[in-house]
Design an enzyme around this catalytic site. Structure first.
Site, PDB file in Angstrom:
ATOM      1  N   THR A 186       4.675  -7.043 -10.125  1.00  0.00           N
ATOM      2  CA  THR A 186       3.417  -6.340 -10.351  1.00  0.00           C
ATOM      3  C   THR A 186       3.680  -4.971 -10.987  1.00  0.00           C
ATOM      4  OG1 THR A 186       3.522  -5.538  -8.072  1.00  0.00           O
ATOM      5  CG2 THR A 186       2.186  -7.513  -8.476  1.00  0.00           C
ATOM      6  N   ASP A 187       2.675  -4.422 -11.645  1.00  0.00           N
ATOM      7  CA  ASP A 187       2.842  -3.142 -12.355  1.00  0.00           C
ATOM      8  C   ASP A 187       3.286  -2.012 -11.437  1.00  0.00           C
ATOM      9  OD1 ASP A 187       2.141  -4.352 -14.717  1.00  0.00           O
ATOM     10  OD2 ASP A 187       0.185  -3.366 -14.887  1.00  0.00           O
ATOM     11  N   TYR A 188       2.796  -2.016 -10.205  1.00  0.00           N
ATOM     12  CA  TYR A 188       3.132  -0.933  -9.280  1.00  0.00           C
ATOM     13  C   TYR A 188       4.063  -1.415  -8.171  1.00  0.00           C
ATOM     14  CZ  TYR A 188       0.142   1.958 -12.011  1.00  0.00           C
ATOM     15  OH  TYR A 188      -0.381   2.667 -13.064  1.00  0.00           O
TER      16      TYR A 188
END
Length: 117
Positions: A88-90
């Site tokens: 995931t991006d974060y």
């Protein structure tokens, strides 16, 4: 609802990583209680700066066990960057020192976390 000046990232991947013999991307020797995040360029931006600034404290929604007698923690300081392909991006990568077996056993854990801006 998050308090004013805070951000919550929900349902993010987390993994664990081990000591490489190098300093963190922030120039410090790694210690238990830090984590790495993507660089901006890893999620479509530009540059090597982290998606969450160095020095930011992330408060996770679950306690995470750390090796070497540290025990459970739910607060981690961003002090490194890493590459989490297909994460995931974060995504966060939690530092596990030299305990390779424990880092592998951690696997990929979904969690949410909050931090102040």
């Amino acid at each position: 609802i998050s308090p004013l000046g805070s951000v919550t990232k929900k349902n993010q991947d987390s993994t664990a990583y081990n000591w490489t013999g190098n300093k963190t991307a922030n120039g410090n020797w790694p210690v238990l209680g830090i984590c790495a995040v993507h660089r901006k360029k890893d999620i479509g931006g530009s540059g090597n700066s982290p998606v969450i600034p160095f020095g930011t404290t992330l408060k996770t929604d679950k306690d995470i066990w750390l090796p070497d007698g540290v025990g459970y923690k739910s607060s981690f300081n961003v002090d490194d960057t890493g590459s989490g392909p297909k994460k995931t991006d974060y995504w966060i990568d939690i530092y596990y020192s030299k305990d390779t077996k424990a880092a592998i056993n951690y696997g990929v854990v979904k969690l949410s976390y909050t931090y102040s801006t």
